[in-house]
Structure formats: C-alpha cells, structure tokens
Design an enzyme around this catalytic site. Structure first.
Site, PDB file in Angstrom:
ATOM      1  N   HIS A 111       0.831  -1.213   0.000  1.00  0.00           N
ATOM      2  CA  HIS A 111       0.000   0.000   0.000  1.00  0.00           C
ATOM      3  C   HIS A 111       0.865   1.263   0.000  1.00  0.00           C
ATOM      4  O   HIS A 111       0.370   2.349   0.294  1.00  0.00           O
ATOM      5  CB  HIS A 111      -0.949   0.014   1.205  1.00  0.00           C
ATOM      6  N   CYS A 119       5.892  10.839  -8.947  1.00  0.00           N
ATOM      7  CA  CYS A 119       5.474  11.842  -9.930  1.00  0.00           C
ATOM      8  C   CYS A 119       4.506  11.176 -10.900  1.00  0.00           C
ATOM      9  O   CYS A 119       4.852  10.181 -11.548  1.00  0.00           O
ATOM     10  CB  CYS A 119       6.693  12.385 -10.670  1.00  0.00           C
ATOM     11  N   CYS A 138       8.623  18.025  -9.666  1.00  0.00           N
ATOM     12  CA  CYS A 138       9.328  16.734  -9.689  1.00  0.00           C
ATOM     13  C   CYS A 138      10.830  16.992  -9.880  1.00  0.00           C
ATOM     14  O   CYS A 138      11.217  17.725 -10.796  1.00  0.00           O
ATOM     15  CB  CYS A 138       8.798  15.868 -10.825  1.00  0.00           C
ATOM     16  N   ALA A 222      -0.178  -8.207  19.579  1.00  0.00           N
ATOM     17  CA  ALA A 222       0.900  -8.833  18.792  1.00  0.00           C
ATOM     18  C   ALA A 222       2.261  -8.675  19.469  1.00  0.00           C
ATOM     19  O   ALA A 222       3.137  -9.529  19.295  1.00  0.00           O
ATOM     20  CB  ALA A 222       0.933  -8.229  17.390  1.00  0.00           C
TER      21      ALA A 222
HETATM   22  C1  BJW Z   1      -4.189  -5.566  16.842  1.00  0.00           C
HETATM   23  C2  BJW Z   1      -3.604  -4.778  17.802  1.00  0.00           C
HETATM   24  C3  BJW Z   1      -2.550  -5.340  18.491  1.00  0.00           C
HETATM   25  C4  BJW Z   1      -5.144  -3.618  16.974  1.00  0.00           C
HETATM   26  N1  BJW Z   1      -2.166  -6.576  18.191  1.00  0.00           N
HETATM   27  N2  BJW Z   1      -3.801  -6.800  16.573  1.00  0.00           N
HETATM   28  C5  BJW Z   1     -16.267  -4.158  -3.106  1.00  0.00           C
HETATM   29  C6  BJW Z   1     -15.977  -5.425  -2.644  1.00  0.00           C
HETATM   30  C7  BJW Z   1     -14.653  -5.874  -2.521  1.00  0.00           C
HETATM   31  C8  BJW Z   1     -13.605  -5.046  -2.865  1.00  0.00           C
HETATM   32  C9  BJW Z   1     -13.902  -3.785  -3.315  1.00  0.00           C
HETATM   33  C10 BJW Z   1     -15.198  -3.352  -3.437  1.00  0.00           C
HETATM   34  N3  BJW Z   1     -15.182  -2.069  -3.911  1.00  0.00           N
HETATM   35  C11 BJW Z   1     -13.889  -1.700  -4.082  1.00  0.00           C
HETATM   36  C12 BJW Z   1     -13.097  -2.741  -3.706  1.00  0.00           C
HETATM   37  C13 BJW Z   1     -11.617  -2.757  -3.708  1.00  0.00           C
HETATM   38  C14 BJW Z   1     -11.054  -1.976  -2.542  1.00  0.00           C
HETATM   39  C15 BJW Z   1     -11.564  -2.588  -1.222  1.00  0.00           C
HETATM   40  O1  BJW Z   1     -11.051  -3.577  -0.733  1.00  0.00           O
HETATM   41  N4  BJW Z   1     -12.557  -1.992  -0.600  1.00  0.00           N
HETATM   42  C16 BJW Z   1     -13.121  -2.570   0.623  1.00  0.00           C
HETATM   43  C17 BJW Z   1     -13.045  -1.552   1.744  1.00  0.00           C
HETATM   44  C18 BJW Z   1     -14.496  -3.047   0.298  1.00  0.00           C
HETATM   45  N5  BJW Z   1      -9.622  -2.099  -2.643  1.00  0.00           N
HETATM   46  C19 BJW Z   1      -8.918  -1.277  -3.407  1.00  0.00           C
HETATM   47  O2  BJW Z   1      -9.416  -0.327  -3.984  1.00  0.00           O
HETATM   48  C20 BJW Z   1      -7.462  -1.630  -3.579  1.00  0.00           C
HETATM   49  N6  BJW Z   1      -7.166  -1.623  -4.959  1.00  0.00           N
HETATM   50  C21 BJW Z   1      -7.715  -2.509  -5.788  1.00  0.00           C
HETATM   51  O3  BJW Z   1      -8.408  -3.436  -5.392  1.00  0.00           O
HETATM   52  O4  BJW Z   1      -7.464  -2.290  -7.108  1.00  0.00           O
HETATM   53  C22 BJW Z   1      -8.321  -2.957  -8.059  1.00  0.00           C
HETATM   54  C23 BJW Z   1      -9.781  -2.458  -7.908  1.00  0.00           C
HETATM   55  C24 BJW Z   1     -10.051  -1.111  -7.822  1.00  0.00           C
HETATM   56  C25 BJW Z   1     -11.374  -0.663  -7.694  1.00  0.00           C
HETATM   57  C26 BJW Z   1     -12.427  -1.561  -7.621  1.00  0.00           C
HETATM   58  C27 BJW Z   1     -12.141  -2.929  -7.682  1.00  0.00           C
HETATM   59  C28 BJW Z   1     -10.815  -3.373  -7.828  1.00  0.00           C
HETATM   60  C29 BJW Z   1      -6.589  -0.580  -2.935  1.00  0.00           C
HETATM   61  C30 BJW Z   1      -6.658  -0.619  -1.459  1.00  0.00           C
HETATM   62  C31 BJW Z   1      -5.783   0.484  -0.857  1.00  0.00           C
HETATM   63  C32 BJW Z   1      -5.942   0.562   0.637  1.00  0.00           C
HETATM   64  N7  BJW Z   1      -5.334   1.737   1.104  1.00  0.00           N
HETATM   65  C33 BJW Z   1      -5.472   2.047   2.526  1.00  0.00           C
HETATM   66  C34 BJW Z   1      -5.324   3.553   2.770  1.00  0.00           C
HETATM   67  C35 BJW Z   1      -3.963   4.094   2.613  1.00  0.00           C
HETATM   68  C36 BJW Z   1      -3.997   5.540   2.948  1.00  0.00           C
HETATM   69  C37 BJW Z   1      -3.525   5.825   4.330  1.00  0.00           C
HETATM   70  O5  BJW Z   1      -2.603   5.159   4.799  1.00  0.00           O
HETATM   71  O6  BJW Z   1      -4.064   6.781   4.926  1.00  0.00           O
HETATM   72  O7  BJW Z   1      -4.567   1.266   3.279  1.00  0.00           O
HETATM   73  S1  BJW Z   1      -7.039   1.615   3.193  1.00  0.00           S
HETATM   74  C38 BJW Z   1      -6.445   1.263   4.789  1.00  0.00           C
HETATM   75  O8  BJW Z   1      -6.898  -0.070   5.110  1.00  0.00           O
HETATM   76  C39 BJW Z   1      -4.913   1.233   4.680  1.00  0.00           C
HETATM   77  C40 BJW Z   1      -4.614  -0.100   5.294  1.00  0.00           C
HETATM   78  O9  BJW Z   1      -3.381  -0.589   4.809  1.00  0.00           O
HETATM   79  C41 BJW Z   1      -5.794  -0.943   4.952  1.00  0.00           C
HETATM   80  C42 BJW Z   1      -5.983  -2.156   5.823  1.00  0.00           C
HETATM   81  O10 BJW Z   1      -6.256  -1.783   7.144  1.00  0.00           O
HETATM   82  P1  BJW Z   1      -5.660  -2.645   8.336  1.00  0.00           P
HETATM   83  O11 BJW Z   1      -4.194  -2.578   8.312  1.00  0.00           O
HETATM   84  O12 BJW Z   1      -6.267  -3.984   8.329  1.00  0.00           O
HETATM   85  O13 BJW Z   1      -6.132  -1.777   9.604  1.00  0.00           O
HETATM   86  P2  BJW Z   1      -7.526  -1.838  10.411  1.00  0.00           P
HETATM   87  O14 BJW Z   1      -7.601  -0.609  11.227  1.00  0.00           O
HETATM   88  O15 BJW Z   1      -8.650  -2.127   9.518  1.00  0.00           O
HETATM   89  O16 BJW Z   1      -7.359  -3.123  11.345  1.00  0.00           O
HETATM   90  C43 BJW Z   1      -6.431  -3.171  12.394  1.00  0.00           C
HETATM   91  C44 BJW Z   1      -6.544  -4.544  13.050  1.00  0.00           C
HETATM   92  O17 BJW Z   1      -5.531  -4.661  14.020  1.00  0.00           O
HETATM   93  C45 BJW Z   1      -7.881  -4.780  13.761  1.00  0.00           C
HETATM   94  O18 BJW Z   1      -8.393  -6.055  13.365  1.00  0.00           O
HETATM   95  C46 BJW Z   1      -7.514  -4.811  15.248  1.00  0.00           C
HETATM   96  O19 BJW Z   1      -8.301  -5.740  16.007  1.00  0.00           O
HETATM   97  C47 BJW Z   1      -6.080  -5.252  15.181  1.00  0.00           C
HETATM   98  N8  BJW Z   1      -5.250  -4.785  16.287  1.00  0.00           N
HETATM   99  N9  BJW Z   1      -4.300  -3.542  17.841  1.00  0.00           N
HETATM  100  C48 BJW Z   1      -2.852  -7.270  17.237  1.00  0.00           C
HETATM  101  N10 BJW Z   1      -1.927  -4.639  19.480  1.00  0.00           N
END
Ligand code: BJW
Length: 236
Positions: A111, A119, A138, A222
């Site tokens: 990500h 750029c 850039c 973790a």
């Molecule tokens: C602990 C803890 C401790 C806490 N110990 N554990 C419909 C259906 C399916 C898919 C799609 C859909 N419509 C669109 C999509 C695709 C879309 C998607 O998945 N959407 C869903 C939300 C539905 N995905 C995309 O668009 C991706 N691209 C793609 O698929 O391209 C092709 C495509 C495009 C368009 C349509 C279809 C296909 C790109 C995804 C990019 C994600 N980017 C982000 C934001 C970055 C910006 C930023 O940093 O500000 O990345 S989203 C955000 O979520 C970030 C993260 O990397 C990502 C995942 O989150 P993560 O890491 O899981 O965090 P949390 O907060 O959700 O969870 C934390 C966990 O830790 C929890 O479970 C806690 O319990 C646990 N925890 N403390 C252990 N101490």
C-alpha cells in the site's frame, strides 16, 4: 508441530504498529475519525483536492517517523536472523517504516510508503522526510503539480503484486498480524496461502471475518503473542 518451514510469509496491518503508539484505521479513535475516507484515501479525492490530501499526510508524517518499533516488529527481526534455511518475507499494508527501523528484511509495502512520493507525469519515485505540496516540482522531470504521496488509495492498483502472488503460492507458513481483513486484495491473501497448503495463523486482538481460512487464531496484542510464537518456532 516439528516441521521446519522453508517459505514464510508475514502479512502485517495497522495492528502491528498499534503498540508503537500509531492509530489503526478502523478503531474507535481511528485515523479516519476526523477525515472521511472519501476525502483523503481515494484517488478521486486526490484528483479533486490534492492540497487537502497532501495536508493530511503532511500532518501524519512526523508522528509516523518518530514512532519506534515494538516487540512484534523485533520478533520478526529475530526470526529472520535466527531461523536458518528459510525465506522469510514481509508483506505489509502499512505505510509506516517500522519494519525497516526494526531491521526487518524483504519488506514489500503493497500500500506504499509515507516516506516516498511519486510523480504522476514520469513515474519517478523519490524519498521525502518533509512536507509535500500540490504545486511542488518533480526533481526528475521538473513537472509541477503532479506529485502524489506514494500511498495506494482506494481504486488504485497495489504494488509488488507479481512477487506477492509468487510468495503466497509458495509459502508453507502464513502469518497475518494486526489486520482487520476487510480491504482487498490483501484480505484474500490467506485464501491463496491456505489453498496452496500453508499453515495459516492469525494474530489479532479478535477474530476477523476471514476466520475460516485461518487454522489458528492467536488472540492478544501482537507485541506479546508474536514474540512467544517466534520463540516456539526457534525451539524446534
Ligand atoms: C491488533 C492490535 C494489536 C489492533 N495486536 N492486533 C467491493 C468489494 C470488494 C472489494 C472492493 C469493493 N469495492 C472496491 C473494492 C476494492 C477496494 C476494497 O477492498 N474496498 C473494501 C473496503 C471493500 N480495494 C482497493 O481499492 C485496492 N485496490 C484494488 O483493489 O485495485 C483494483 C480495484 C479497484 C477498484 C475496484 C475494484 C478493484 C486498494 C486498497 C488500498 C488501501 N489503502 C489504505 C489507505 C492508505 C492511505 C492511508 O494510509 O491513509 O490502506 S485503506 C487502509 O486499510 C490502509 C490499510 O493498509 C488498509 C488495511 O487496514 P488494516 O491494516 O487492516 O487496519 P484496520 O484498522 O482495519 O485493522 C487493524 C486490526 O488490528 C484490527 O483487526 C484490530 O483488532 C487489530 N489490532 N491492535 C494485534 N496490538
């Protein structure tokens, strides 16, 4: 299980950095609480108002840069140093640089990374440790106004996917650490590993929606559970 694993993949999410003091995305005090996701983490938002998006990440950068790795990151370092004859790769969804600060090797930021900008004119990626603005130039092609944080927004393709696909298809141990498993395609990685015969373990405070693909759920912070798991692996 006394098996020696030869190809280990560790998928990490925001939860692995929580004990370093960084907010996760979807918790009560999550990163997007004061900023709707549609305004800061979609490619449409960036095209609509790049300066607003830059400001969001400019504010985030100092906190992320100041954070220090916690025992979960350091457990991975230990595993990579002491578990011999094994390829250990980290696929991280995190844009922070805590894996690197911990000395982790083979880290794939699918990500993107907060310390990089790209750029949109020439594709050149370069490091930044300071603020970026929508009219910046850039350093490579000198085009103004087309710099974007090298962070994958919703609707954009992920990075390193060919390598990731290969690693998932060939791993025999898949660990998922601190991710909610709601964002695709990363949420589907466990399925690829599981269907290719890997042992699959989830480390989270709670079970995620993917739970049927995980053979094991190791619940708890973790920073405690991962070091204990690594010590067990190293004993065998
Ligand atoms: C602990 C803890 C401790 C806490 N110990 N554990 C419909 C259906 C399916 C898919 C799609 C859909 N419509 C669109 C999509 C695709 C879309 C998607 O998945 N959407 C869903 C939300 C539905 N995905 C995309 O668009 C991706 N691209 C793609 O698929 O391209 C092709 C495509 C495009 C368009 C349509 C279809 C296909 C790109 C995804 C990019 C994600 N980017 C982000 C934001 C970055 C910006 C930023 O940093 O500000 O990345 S989203 C955000 O979520 C970030 C993260 O990397 C990502 C995942 O989150 P993560 O890491 O899981 O965090 P949390 O907060 O959700 O969870 C934390 C966990 O830790 C929890 O479970 C806690 O319990 C646990 N925890 N403390 C252990 N101490």
């Amino acid at each position: 299980m006394d098996k020696h694993y030869q190809n280990i993949v560790i998928l990490t999410g925001a939860g692995i950095s929580a004990e370093s003091g960084l907010s996760t995305f979807r918790s009560e005090n999550g990163l997007w609480n004061n900023h709707p996701v549609e305004d800061v983490a979609t490619i449409e938002a960036f095209e609509r108002n790049p300066e607003y998006v830059h400001e969001f990440y400019n504010e985030m950068r100092p906190e992320l840069f100041a954070a220090k790795p916690n025992p979960a990151h350091l457990a991975i370092t230990k595993l990579q140093q002491e578990y011999k004859n094994s390829n250990i790769n980290i696929i991280t969804q995190n844009v922070d640089v805590l894996h690197e600060k911990a000395g982790n090797k083979n880290v794939y930021h699918i990500h993107g990374q907060i310390n990089q900008i790209v750029c949109l004119n020439c594709g050149h990626v370069f490091e930044t440790w300071s603020d970026v603005h929508s009219d910046d130039e850039c350093e490579y092609c000198h085009t103004k106004g087309l710099l974007k944080p090298n962070i994958v927004f919703f609707g954009e393709s992920l990075l390193y996917m060919d390598t990731v696909e290969y690693l998932l298809q060939n791993c025999d141990l898949f660990l998922s650490v601190g991710t909610s498993g709601v964002v695709y395609p990363a949420a589907g990685f466990v399925q690829v590993a599981y269907l290719n015969g890997a042992r699959t373990c989830e480390f989270n405070l709670e079970k995620t929606s993917n739970n049927y693909m995980f053979a094991e759920h190791i619940e708890g912070p973790a920073g405690k559970t991962l070091p204990a798991f690594v010590d067990e692996l190293l004993k065998k």
